[in-house]
Design a protein around this motif. Sequence first.
Motif, PDB file in Angstrom:
ATOM      1  N   HIS A  82       0.832  -1.210   0.000  1.00 57.83           N
ATOM      2  CA  HIS A  82       0.000   0.000   0.000  1.00 57.83           C
ATOM      3  C   HIS A  82       0.864   1.256   0.000  1.00 57.83           C
ATOM      4  CE1 HIS A  82       0.800   0.952   4.333  1.00 57.83           C
ATOM      5  NE2 HIS A  82       1.132  -0.334   4.329  1.00 57.83           N
ATOM      6  N   ASP A  93       6.697   2.420   5.176  1.00 60.59           N
ATOM      7  CA  ASP A  93       5.609   1.470   5.438  1.00 60.59           C
ATOM      8  C   ASP A  93       4.768   1.310   4.172  1.00 60.59           C
ATOM      9  OD1 ASP A  93       3.387   0.081   6.322  1.00 60.59           O
ATOM     10  OD2 ASP A  93       2.747   1.601   7.773  1.00 60.59           O
ATOM     11  N   GLY A  94       4.706   0.111   3.629  1.00 57.68           N
ATOM     12  CA  GLY A  94       3.914  -0.138   2.424  1.00 57.68           C
ATOM     13  C   GLY A  94       4.658   0.236   1.153  1.00 57.68           C
ATOM     14  N   GLU A 127      -4.800   0.300   3.166  1.00 55.43           N
ATOM     15  CA  GLU A 127      -4.367  -0.698   4.153  1.00 55.43           C
ATOM     16  C   GLU A 127      -4.532  -0.112   5.539  1.00 55.43           C
ATOM     17  OE1 GLU A 127      -1.370  -2.861   6.707  1.00 55.43           O
ATOM     18  OE2 GLU A 127      -1.540  -0.729   6.263  1.00 55.43           O
ATOM     19  N   HIS A 192       8.008  -5.923   2.918  1.00 53.80           N
ATOM     20  CA  HIS A 192       7.609  -4.892   3.874  1.00 53.80           C
ATOM     21  C   HIS A 192       8.731  -4.656   4.863  1.00 53.80           C
ATOM     22  CE1 HIS A 192       4.841  -2.541   6.384  1.00 53.80           C
ATOM     23  NE2 HIS A 192       3.933  -2.658   5.433  1.00 53.80           N
ATOM     24  N   GLN A 195       8.853  -3.287  10.900  1.00 54.74           N
ATOM     25  CA  GLN A 195       8.079  -2.467  11.859  1.00 54.74           C
ATOM     26  C   GLN A 195       8.297  -2.932  13.295  1.00 54.74           C
ATOM     27  OE1 GLN A 195       4.175  -2.919   9.580  1.00 54.74           O
ATOM     28  NE2 GLN A 195       4.305  -0.689   9.679  1.00 54.74           N
ATOM     29  N   HIS A 361      -1.201  -6.883   7.495  1.00 52.91           N
ATOM     30  CA  HIS A 361      -0.787  -6.488   6.148  1.00 52.91           C
ATOM     31  C   HIS A 361      -1.830  -7.000   5.163  1.00 52.91           C
ATOM     32  CE1 HIS A 361       3.189  -5.372   7.576  1.00 52.91           C
ATOM     33  NE2 HIS A 361       3.180  -6.478   8.293  1.00 52.91           N
TER      34      HIS A 361
HETATM   35 MN    MN Z   1       2.117  -1.449   5.978  1.00 54.90          MN
END
Ligand code: MN
Length: 420
Positions: A82, A93-94, A127, A192, A195, A361
């Motif tokens: 995303h 992120d994404g 997302e 990804h 995180q 995710h």
């Molecule tokens: Mn993400």
Amino acid sequence: MNLRIEQDRLQSEIEALARISDATPPAVTRVVFTPTDQEARRWLRQLCLEARMAVRQDAIGNMFARWAGSDESAPPIATGSHIDAIPNAGKYDGVVGVLGALEAIRALQRSGWRPLCSIELILFTSEEPTRFGIGCLGSRMLSGTLTPGAARQLTDDSGETLEQVRKKAGAQGELESVRLPSGHYGAFVELHIEQGPLLERTGVPLGIVESIAAPASYKMLVEGAGGHAGAVLMPGRKDALCAAAEIILAVEQAALSSGSSDTVATVGICDVFPGAVNSIPSRVRLSLDVRDTDLQRRDKVLHAIQAKAQHLVAERGVSIPFQIINADAPASCSSLVTGSLIRSCKTHGLPFQTMVSRAYHDALFMSRVAPAGMLFIPCRNGYSHRPDEYASPEDIARGVLVLAETLAELSAQPVTAIVS
Ligand code: MN
Ligand code: GLV
Ligand code: MN
């Protein structure tokens, strides 16, 4: 195969996308179907067209960019993630899973290799739950986890419906057309950032995800009685914020006492009404996010929080209606995909470790309709959902290399989907 990842080009694309944002750099905010999100989508579409991919969009705004294989009748292999970003987020992120997948495809093209199964890059809609309160809108609908009827009920904070917003943003067609038939894709693989801090801590550059934790979220409304902060005496007050405070601490306690460090619970929104210094709070809106790798343990926490709420209703005379937004099961990644990721790491002599994804995710939902897996790369201090989120160009390039190798292996022959 001679796979060459153009790390500098990818990095400059990540920087360019970060500039399409509603926040002051280095923060990134890109909320679904805002003009900023649409500009980012147009920019990405152009990059995909330049990579000679055919681009289409479905009714919920998922974008599909296809590199046609030599056998167009074989189920395609999908990858993607995303580009929507929560308020005050970072650049990676994404985004790494979208721009990284595009670079993986370009690297395969440059090498002169040609897939048998088509390879599709998917940009999933929303997302993040920022605008409509529920995460993974696009992949939920692709997998049939969110029905068109339920999607039509969704509204944003300004009262606009998802239907109005998506159509205004150019996502045409009926929501009924979004759901994928099982077997549509041969496999799905998502790159990804982790995180979390594990890869960085262990010094291992790649994580192969074996399962994705089960997320649940509730909206709770605590309704009490307002009044003058000076004139209403303490006995008999129905202060909604005091009740909400007890709920928030009970949420923390329920997760802490679950018996496993895999249980996490968060109240991320606490809106107090009327929000005046000399007025007793009459209404508080809370959001609740609970996750665990174990479904029963996750649900036990949810029940403990509900029991606390019932107790507060009796004890404080408030009412606490709540709405379950989602309560999803965890996903196991397919050995078809994890096996291919492992072989790709070995081919390139890259160390890896297997791991759990604690964040959710789009792969969580894609696993319902295709063999799915995920590849993680480290991010500094495990930071994510904050402006100082960072993944090094070298780590990103390693992830892209393994993704490219995996896409090549999976698309070299038709994969028979075993998902019922
Ligand atoms: Mn993400
Ligand atoms: C995704 O952003 C999540 O909250 O896990
Ligand atoms: Mn996120």
